[in-house]
Motif scaffolding. Structure first.
Motif, PDB file in Angstrom:
ATOM      1  N   THR A  41      -9.904  -1.077   3.468  1.00  0.00           N
ATOM      2  CA  THR A  41     -10.608  -1.582   2.288  1.00  0.00           C
ATOM      3  C   THR A  41     -10.094  -2.963   1.888  1.00  0.00           C
ATOM      4  O   THR A  41     -10.860  -3.871   1.561  1.00  0.00           O
ATOM      5  CB  THR A  41     -10.439  -0.607   1.115  1.00  0.00           C
ATOM      6  N   VAL A  42      -8.772  -3.125   1.935  1.00  0.00           N
ATOM      7  CA  VAL A  42      -8.160  -4.407   1.573  1.00  0.00           C
ATOM      8  C   VAL A  42      -8.570  -5.492   2.563  1.00  0.00           C
ATOM      9  O   VAL A  42      -8.918  -6.619   2.170  1.00  0.00           O
ATOM     10  CB  VAL A  42      -6.623  -4.265   1.517  1.00  0.00           C
ATOM     11  N   ALA A  77       1.303   5.645  -0.747  1.00  0.00           N
ATOM     12  CA  ALA A  77       0.738   6.974  -1.013  1.00  0.00           C
ATOM     13  C   ALA A  77       1.855   8.010  -0.947  1.00  0.00           C
ATOM     14  O   ALA A  77       2.699   7.960  -0.045  1.00  0.00           O
ATOM     15  CB  ALA A  77      -0.357   7.306  -0.017  1.00  0.00           C
ATOM     16  N   ASP A  80      -6.486   4.052   5.330  1.00  0.00           N
ATOM     17  CA  ASP A  80      -7.824   3.876   4.765  1.00  0.00           C
ATOM     18  C   ASP A  80      -7.841   2.757   3.739  1.00  0.00           C
ATOM     19  O   ASP A  80      -8.774   1.947   3.689  1.00  0.00           O
ATOM     20  CB  ASP A  80      -8.280   5.187   4.127  1.00  0.00           C
ATOM     21  N   ARG A  81      -6.793   2.677   2.917  1.00  0.00           N
ATOM     22  CA  ARG A  81      -6.728   1.620   1.912  1.00  0.00           C
ATOM     23  C   ARG A  81      -6.574   0.265   2.572  1.00  0.00           C
ATOM     24  O   ARG A  81      -7.111  -0.737   2.099  1.00  0.00           O
ATOM     25  CB  ARG A  81      -5.566   1.887   0.946  1.00  0.00           C
ATOM     26  N   LEU A 111       0.871  -1.179   0.000  1.00  0.00           N
ATOM     27  CA  LEU A 111       0.000   0.000   0.000  1.00  0.00           C
ATOM     28  C   LEU A 111       0.909   1.231   0.000  1.00  0.00           C
ATOM     29  O   LEU A 111       1.835   1.317   0.820  1.00  0.00           O
ATOM     30  CB  LEU A 111      -0.900   0.000   1.232  1.00  0.00           C
ATOM     31  N   ILE A 128      -4.126   7.959   4.011  1.00  0.00           N
ATOM     32  CA  ILE A 128      -4.547   7.274   2.784  1.00  0.00           C
ATOM     33  C   ILE A 128      -4.192   5.791   2.842  1.00  0.00           C
ATOM     34  O   ILE A 128      -5.001   4.918   2.512  1.00  0.00           O
ATOM     35  CB  ILE A 128      -3.903   7.945   1.550  1.00  0.00           C
ATOM     36  N   SER A 134      -7.936  -1.211  -7.309  1.00  0.00           N
ATOM     37  CA  SER A 134      -7.886  -0.293  -6.170  1.00  0.00           C
ATOM     38  C   SER A 134      -6.697   0.660  -6.285  1.00  0.00           C
ATOM     39  O   SER A 134      -5.587   0.231  -6.633  1.00  0.00           O
ATOM     40  CB  SER A 134      -7.783  -1.075  -4.856  1.00  0.00           C
ATOM     41  N   ASN A 166      -3.602   3.046  -4.920  1.00  0.00           N
ATOM     42  CA  ASN A 166      -2.622   2.952  -3.841  1.00  0.00           C
ATOM     43  C   ASN A 166      -2.249   1.519  -3.476  1.00  0.00           C
ATOM     44  O   ASN A 166      -1.714   1.270  -2.391  1.00  0.00           O
ATOM     45  CB  ASN A 166      -3.125   3.663  -2.575  1.00  0.00           C
ATOM     46  N   VAL A 167      -2.504   0.564  -4.377  1.00  0.00           N
ATOM     47  CA  VAL A 167      -2.121  -0.831  -4.158  1.00  0.00           C
ATOM     48  C   VAL A 167      -1.150  -1.239  -5.269  1.00  0.00           C
ATOM     49  O   VAL A 167      -1.479  -1.155  -6.450  1.00  0.00           O
ATOM     50  CB  VAL A 167      -3.337  -1.773  -4.155  1.00  0.00           C
TER      51      VAL A 167
END
Length: 246
Positions: free
Chosen positions: A70-71, A52, A66-67, A50, A63, A136, A138-139
């Protein structure tokens, strides 16, 4: 699974005491026993990063955090157990302009990275997980390697078969000369060319690497995503054996 058993005869020598001291002073035979199998994988070990980049390090970190949420939600949806997820490493790098004698370095921003590792035990989940990750932001650095949870047992079985095939091939060389192989006086996983060099016999031609960890074998009519999940992996064992002959 149906193992394929092969044995390659590398060298046959009747040695006299007049040769190099490193060589045994009794008749012997070198063989390389091999056994391998194509088998469906049952686990995937995966990783991702991840990432940013922002002028404000706090914003970049937010960021990434937050990602990560989600992951992790995607993992839960696709049956990835919490115990199969690791995310301990966080890095922050300072981004600057190129430094030279005429201009001091100036901070342009911050690069925040978090590495995540996870195991997929239900391989039908690999495709939807990777599809979600690819889409997605930032991955990055998404990768999976496929294996067997019972690899040790399979390789132990292959080792036994490789040793048996080595003895069989040793006898095929010795019997026509009115001899037979007896005890194995040296056994090694070291490639034959290295062993030959140790005996002062020269390295010879390089052997093709046969202990590949992974091999994709994809059928055109398979229903799984052939780019993400291999139908089989290739497990192989090679053993070098020196037998005494009588």
């Amino acid at each position: 699974m149906t193992p394929k058993i092969l044995s390659t005869i590398c060298l046959f020598l009747l040695v006299s005491s007049g040769l190099a001291a490193e060589i045994p002073d009794y008749p012997f035979v070198f063989v390389v026993g091999k056994a391998d199998v194509e088998i469906a994988p049952n686990i995937a070990s995966c990783s991702l990063t991840l990432r940013a980049r922002e002028q404000d390090p706090a914003k970049a970190a937010a960021i990434v955090e937050d990602r990560l949420k989600t992951v992790l939600a995607a993992f839960k949806t696709n049956h990835i157990a919490p115990n199969d997820i690791e995310s301990f490493t966080i890095e922050k790098q300072v981004l600057t302009n190129e430094y030279n004698d005429n201009q001091a370095a100036v901070i342009k921003g911050y690069d925040v990275l978090r590495n995540v590792k996870f195991a997929v035990r239900q391989l039908e989940s690999v495709a939807p997980i990777e599809t979600t990750l690819v889409k997605s932001p930032n991955v990055t650095n998404i990768a999976c390697q496929f294996d067997r949870t019972d690899r040790a047992r399979i390789e132990a079985d292959l080792m036994t078969k490789a040793l048996h095939s080595a003895r069989d091939e040793g006898d095929k060389l010795a019997v026509p000369l009115g001899r037979h192989v007896t005890a194995a006086v040296a056994v090694s996983k070291v490639p034959f060319d290295s062993i030959a060099g140790a005996f002062g016999l020269g390295a010879g031609s390089a052997m093709e690497r046969i202990d590949r960890m992974f091999k994709k074998s994809v059928s055109s009519d398979d229903q799984r995503d052939e780019l993400l999940v291999p139908l089989t992996i290739h497990l192989a064992v090679s053993i070098n054996v020196l037998f005494k002959m009588e």
